[in-house]
Scaffold this active site. Structure first.
Site, PDB file in Angstrom:
ATOM      1  N   ASP A   1       6.483  -1.936   0.794  1.00 16.90           N
ATOM      2  CA  ASP A   1       5.879  -0.770   0.144  1.00 16.90           C
ATOM      3  C   ASP A   1       4.509  -0.528   0.773  1.00 16.90           C
ATOM      4  O   ASP A   1       3.618  -1.377   0.692  1.00 16.90           O
ATOM      5  CB  ASP A   1       5.750  -1.039  -1.360  1.00 16.90           C
ATOM      6  CG  ASP A   1       5.401   0.212  -2.151  1.00 16.90           C
ATOM      7  OD1 ASP A   1       5.359   1.302  -1.558  1.00 16.90           O
ATOM      8  OD2 ASP A   1       5.159   0.088  -3.366  1.00 16.90           O
TER       9      ASP A   1
ATOM     10  N   ASP B   1       7.561   5.916   2.014  1.00  8.24           N
ATOM     11  CA  ASP B   1       6.643   4.769   2.047  1.00  8.24           C
ATOM     12  C   ASP B   1       7.230   3.452   1.557  1.00  8.24           C
ATOM     13  O   ASP B   1       6.491   2.469   1.409  1.00  8.24           O
ATOM     14  CB  ASP B   1       5.378   5.100   1.251  1.00  8.24           C
ATOM     15  CG  ASP B   1       5.654   5.376  -0.215  1.00  8.24           C
ATOM     16  OD1 ASP B   1       6.822   5.648  -0.556  1.00  8.24           O
ATOM     17  OD2 ASP B   1       4.710   5.328  -1.013  1.00  8.24           O
ATOM     18  N   GLU B   2       8.528   3.390   1.293  1.00  8.42           N
ATOM     19  CA  GLU B   2       9.093   2.113   0.852  1.00  8.42           C
ATOM     20  C   GLU B   2      10.561   2.005   1.244  1.00  8.42           C
ATOM     21  O   GLU B   2      11.259   3.003   1.385  1.00  8.42           O
ATOM     22  CB  GLU B   2       8.928   1.922  -0.659  1.00  8.42           C
ATOM     23  CG  GLU B   2       9.603   2.972  -1.502  1.00  8.42           C
ATOM     24  CD  GLU B   2       9.501   2.670  -3.001  1.00  8.42           C
ATOM     25  OE1 GLU B   2       9.623   1.491  -3.393  1.00  8.42           O
ATOM     26  OE2 GLU B   2       9.309   3.624  -3.767  1.00  8.42           O
TER      27      GLU B   2
END
Length: 370
Positions: free
Chosen positions: A12, A106-107
């Site tokens: 993350d 983003d993850e």
């Protein structure tokens, strides 16, 4: 033959959008940065850790963020730039495994049970990945390492920012024992309130209540809750999750009446159809059978109307026409005003399961508006 114990990493990026802005503009470093369009109708896309100290959070109305942190620096989002960084990070993941399941820009989950590089442990792989991300993008990431996906996701939040947390198989029981039920995936404020009424605050409380009681109270979700409290999650990392819906939406500068929405619906239908064409190029043979119209009223009530026709739409004009017609299924007062409209396609199925013609996209490039 026994199946090897899974080794899952959840990576993350830390305050991703805001961190990209701070990286690219040195004057923003150490400052409370809020990624959002400034205005009465805007919401926060991301907040730097300096802004979070004032209570600013993602999805918060921008006006509230401004009140909580008057000195905040508002920066309009640049999703093309964020996507470029995300693509770079994804390339780093691919050095270690092909089993990558992105959740957002983003993850992502990574299955490193059988990694491309033998670094001795999943913990070492996570450390190498985070180091590579920082060396190549000057951004930090946090990671959770565990035997399954839901534990890895919880663990990645444990030592943020720029840290990692390992939950080994023999540590699962102790890790979960005092974990607040609100940390479990799918437990929002409403469910948390229902569990509180039952005297449940931690995973230990869920275990004591038992699977039968939970299932009797909440159905299959109750069974799932019990499994999570015991650390059970058999969902594999899925590298190529099929698209469930393609949609476009727009929030208006001023509220509109229902019969004023046709121009916006037609414009959004064009954007949605372009996305559909790109999906077709990547996964030929999957067609969308359902048209969805999404509306949000001036008092933030969200409603959707959908139609699954015998023959799915075969052009953006048909998509727009169906979406416009779905307004007739809205039974709110005629003077109701709307702040948002969206047009979507869902209900994906194999081409052979539908009567739609084989040349749905004659020339994909003609539909590519990207």
């Amino acid at each position: 033959m026994n199946t090897p114990q899974r080794k899952i990493i959840h990576v993350d990026m830390d305050a991703f959008y805001a961190s990209v802005e701070q990286r690219d503009d040195p004057s923003l470093r150490g400052q409370p940065v809020v990624v959002a369009w400034k205005g009465a109708r805007s919401v926060v896309c991301a907040a730097s850790y300096e802004a979070r100290r004032f209570g600013v959070r993602s999805a918060m109305p921008a006006l509230r963020a401004e009140k909580l942190c008057p000195q905040a620096i508002f920066v309009p989002p640049d999703f093309a730039r964020y996507k470029a960084v995300s693509t770079h990070v994804r390339a780093i993941f691919q050095r270690y495994t092909d089993l990558i399941e992105p959740l957002s820009l983003d993850e992502a989950y990574l299955d490193v049970t059988q990694p491309k590089q033998d670094l001795g442990s999943a913990t070492a792989i996570a450390a190498h990945i985070r180091a590579a991300i920082f060396a190549e993008t000057q951004l930090t990431a946090s990671a959770g390492i565990a035997p399954n996906k839901f534990l890895a996701k919880i663990a990645s939040d444990w030592n943020k920012p720029n840290g990692q947390c390992v939950v080994k198989p023999q540590q699962v029981d102790a890790f979960l024992a005092q974990l607040a039920v609100g940390r479990l995936p799918g437990v929002g404020k409403v469910m948390q309130g229902k569990l509180t009424d039952l005297g449940v605050a931690t995973c230990t409380d869920l275990r004591k209540l038992g699977a039968q009681v939970l299932e009797a109270r909440f159905g299959r979700w109750g069974q799932r809750l019990y499994e999570l409290s015991m650390g059970i999650d058999h969902h594999p990392v899925q590298p190529a999750r099929p698209t469930l819906q393609i949609s476009s939406e727009d929030t208006f500068a001023s509220d509109h009446l229902l019969d004023e929405l046709a121009p916006a619906i037609c414009r959004l239908a064009t954007d949605t159809w372009a996305g559909y064409a790109k999906e077709w190029q990547q996964h030929p043979g999957r067609i969308a059978r359902t048209v969805v119209l999404k509306l949000k009223t001036s008092d933030f009530r969200i409603l959707t109307r959908s139609l699954t026709a015998s023959a799915p739409p075969t052009s953006e004009q048909q998509l727009a026409a169906i979406a416009c017609a779905l307004r007739e299924r809205v039974a709110l007062p005629i003077n109701t005003r709307y702040r948002l409209v969206g047009v979507g396609l869902s209900g994906f199925a194999a081409l052979d399961d539908s009567p739609v013609q084989d040349d749905l996209f004659d020339t994909p490039a003609e539909h590519d508006h990207g």
